[in-house]
Motif scaffolding. Structure first.
Motif, PDB file in Angstrom:
ATOM      1  N   ALA A   6       0.772  -1.083   0.064  1.00  0.00           N
ATOM      2  CA  ALA A   6       0.052   0.072   0.102  1.00  0.00           C
ATOM      3  C   ALA A   6       0.855   1.294   0.020  1.00  0.00           C
ATOM      4  O   ALA A   6       0.698   2.079  -0.915  1.00  0.00           O
ATOM      5  N   ILE A   7       1.946   1.285   0.910  1.00  0.00           N
ATOM      6  CA  ILE A   7       2.711   2.422   0.778  1.00  0.00           C
ATOM      7  C   ILE A   7       3.456   2.763  -0.414  1.00  0.00           C
ATOM      8  O   ILE A   7       3.757   3.569  -1.104  1.00  0.00           O
ATOM      9  N   PHE A  10       1.286   4.114  -2.924  1.00  0.00           N
ATOM     10  CA  PHE A  10       1.093   5.357  -2.525  1.00  0.00           C
ATOM     11  C   PHE A  10       2.089   6.142  -3.209  1.00  0.00           C
ATOM     12  O   PHE A  10       1.937   7.322  -3.737  1.00  0.00           O
ATOM     13  N   GLY A  77      -6.118  -1.253  -3.525  1.00  0.00           N
ATOM     14  CA  GLY A  77      -5.457  -0.252  -4.030  1.00  0.00           C
ATOM     15  C   GLY A  77      -5.811   0.902  -4.508  1.00  0.00           C
ATOM     16  O   GLY A  77      -4.984   1.960  -4.832  1.00  0.00           O
ATOM     17  N   THR A  79      -7.755   2.820  -3.035  1.00  0.00           N
ATOM     18  CA  THR A  79      -7.707   3.617  -2.001  1.00  0.00           C
ATOM     19  C   THR A  79      -6.436   4.664  -1.811  1.00  0.00           C
ATOM     20  O   THR A  79      -6.220   5.542  -1.722  1.00  0.00           O
ATOM     21  N   TRP A  80      -5.341   3.806  -1.862  1.00  0.00           N
ATOM     22  CA  TRP A  80      -4.010   4.247  -1.848  1.00  0.00           C
ATOM     23  C   TRP A  80      -3.585   5.049  -3.160  1.00  0.00           C
ATOM     24  O   TRP A  80      -3.044   5.945  -2.922  1.00  0.00           O
ATOM     25  N   ALA A  83      -5.388   8.330  -2.570  1.00  0.00           N
ATOM     26  CA  ALA A  83      -4.712   9.072  -1.660  1.00  0.00           C
ATOM     27  C   ALA A  83      -3.546   9.632  -2.086  1.00  0.00           C
ATOM     28  O   ALA A  83      -2.936  10.687  -1.633  1.00  0.00           O
ATOM     29  N   GLY A  84      -2.581   8.810  -2.925  1.00  0.00           N
ATOM     30  CA  GLY A  84      -1.415   9.339  -3.701  1.00  0.00           C
ATOM     31  C   GLY A  84      -1.722  10.694  -4.338  1.00  0.00           C
ATOM     32  O   GLY A  84      -0.943  11.657  -4.609  1.00  0.00           O
TER      33      GLY A  84
END
Length: 176
Positions: A6-7, A10, A77, A79-80, A83-84
């Motif tokens: 996830a990170i 992002f 993914g 969501t991430w 968010a990115g």
């Protein structure tokens, strides 16, 4: 989805967005989207300009991805990625609208070579008032100002805004 993935997704999205922003700025905003973006290359009257609609346009995919990933059961993914995209928008707002264009009052003075380079590159971009002939379309990465100045000079400085007071000085010379 594992947190490391996830990170990574992002961070990759934030980095991808700089390339996306470059493409959109160079070939859309300085192309068929100039009718909105030209307001950003003119003196702003009031708090808003037509160019601000691009922030709304670019926020829509982020909102949809966040909504789908958080509320609608889409692939996590989404969501991430959403968010990115939102993080890039926040970073862009901070650099572009707050630091460079001072649309929010502050006393920040850039000290790092990186910040000075970004600000100078953006100012060189705005030295050109026309749709064509501009330099430096990215925002978190920019070529050296010397290279940008050389490119403007190579192009014959077409569309470059006259220095402040240049019109008055020219009129003074005509009268004398």
């Amino acid at each position: 989805m594992p947190i490391w993935a996830a990170i990574l997704l992002f961070v990759a999205t934030v980095l991808f967005m700089e390339g996306f922003a470059y493409v959109m700025h160079r070939w859309v905003m300085h192309g068929p989207g100039w009718f909105l973006h030209k307001s950003h290359h003119r003196a702003r009257v009031g708090n808003w300009e037509l160019n601000d609609l691009y922030a709304v346009i670019f926020a829509v995919p982020s909102i949809i991805l966040l909504l789908g990933g958080v509320q609608l059961g889409w692939w996590p993914g989404a969501t991430w990625i959403g968010a990115g995209v939102a993080a890039y928008g926040a970073i862009y707002f901070g650099f572009h609208d707050v630091i460079v264009h001072k649309r929010v009052g502050h006393r920040y003075m850039p000290r790092s070579a990186y910040m000075k380079r970004i600000i100078q590159a953006h100012r060189l971009h705005h030295a050109v008032e026309t749709k064509h002939g501009t330099v430096s379309f990215g925002f978190l990465w920019a070529p050296r100002p010397e290279a940008l100045k050389a490119e403007l000079h190579r192009r014959g400085n077409r569309g470059v805004r006259a220095a402040r007071g240049a019109d008055a000085k020219a009129k003074d010379r005509e009268v004398a």
